[in-house]
Write a protein that holds these residues in place. Structure first.
Motif, short mmCIF file in Angstrom:
data_model
loop_
_atom_site.label_atom_id
_atom_site.label_comp_id
_atom_site.label_asym_id
_atom_site.label_seq_id
_atom_site.Cartn_x
_atom_site.Cartn_y
_atom_site.Cartn_z
N LEU A 230 97.72 -55.14 9.47
CA LEU A 230 96.77 -56.21 9.58
C LEU A 230 97.49 -57.54 8.53
N PRO A 231 96.95 -58.81 8.70
CA PRO A 231 97.69 -59.89 7.83
C PRO A 231 97.21 -59.57 6.38
N ALA A 232 98.26 -59.89 5.46
CA ALA A 232 98.36 -59.49 4.10
C ALA A 232 97.28 -60.78 3.57
N ILE A 233 96.73 -60.39 2.29
CA ILE A 233 95.92 -61.32 2.00
C ILE A 233 96.08 -61.52 0.37
N GLU A 234 95.62 -62.57 -0.17
CA GLU A 234 96.16 -63.13 -1.45
C GLU A 234 94.68 -62.80 -2.24
N VAL A 235 94.29 -62.23 -3.38
CA VAL A 235 93.14 -62.18 -3.84
C VAL A 235 93.35 -62.46 -5.62
N GLY A 236 92.30 -62.92 -6.06
CA GLY A 236 92.30 -63.58 -7.43
C GLY A 236 90.75 -63.52 -7.89
N PRO A 237 90.26 -63.90 -8.84
CA PRO A 237 88.96 -63.99 -9.44
C PRO A 237 88.02 -64.58 -8.52
N GLY A 238 86.96 -63.55 -8.14
CA GLY A 238 85.85 -64.03 -7.13
C GLY A 238 86.28 -63.40 -5.76
N GLU B 18 98.99 -56.22 1.09
CA GLU B 18 99.52 -56.04 2.44
C GLU B 18 99.09 -54.88 3.25
N PHE B 19 98.54 -54.91 4.39
CA PHE B 19 98.14 -53.81 5.02
C PHE B 19 99.11 -53.14 6.09
N VAL B 20 99.83 -52.06 5.71
CA VAL B 20 100.78 -51.48 6.30
C VAL B 20 100.38 -50.47 7.42
N ASP B 21 99.11 -49.56 7.45
CA ASP B 21 98.72 -49.10 8.59
C ASP B 21 97.20 -48.90 8.30
#
Length: 120
Positions: free
Chosen positions: A87-95, A81-84
């Motif tokens: 920005l929209p949160a992103i989900e990350v995984g392998p790659g 989550e981008f607090v400051d």
């Protein structure tokens, strides 16, 4: 490829980035949001003023103030989550490849121990 790298990689050597053993330490108490995640960092090389390395965090949620970096997730999963600035949160995984900027405030929720290769 070598199995253990005690320090930076010497020119002409290699290692399995996903299997390299890392030494974890507790995160600073002021960064903890949920749980008691730990993290580990291992510098692989310094090229000029740029550091390349591995970073890993166990499950839990913690806040961070970022440095300029690009990273690739090797293993695990998280939500950033981008607090400051917001920005929209992103989900990350392998790659997943992500760019962070100096001073960004984030909250990392790691659901599976996350290991990334970073360039900062």
């Amino acid at each position: 490829m070598s199995e253990l790298v005690p320090g930076e990689l010497a020119p002409g050597t290699g290692a399995d980035a996903a299997a390299l053993p890392l030494v974890h330490e507790p995160l600073p108490t002021e960064d903890l949001i949920i749980g008691t995640p730990t993290s580990a960092t291992h510098a692989l090389a310094t090229i000029g003023e740029v550091e390349v390395g591995l970073w890993e965090m166990t499950p839990g949620t913690a806040s961070d103030t970022e440095v300029d970096e690009v990273f690739v997730v090797l293993t695990g999963r998280a939500r950033i989550e981008f607090v400051d600035p917001p920005l929209p949160a992103i989900e990350v995984g392998p790659g997943s490849v992500v760019r962070l900027a100096e001073g960004q405030r984030t909250a990392w929720t790691v659901t599976e121990t996350l290991r990334k290769l970073y360039v900062a």
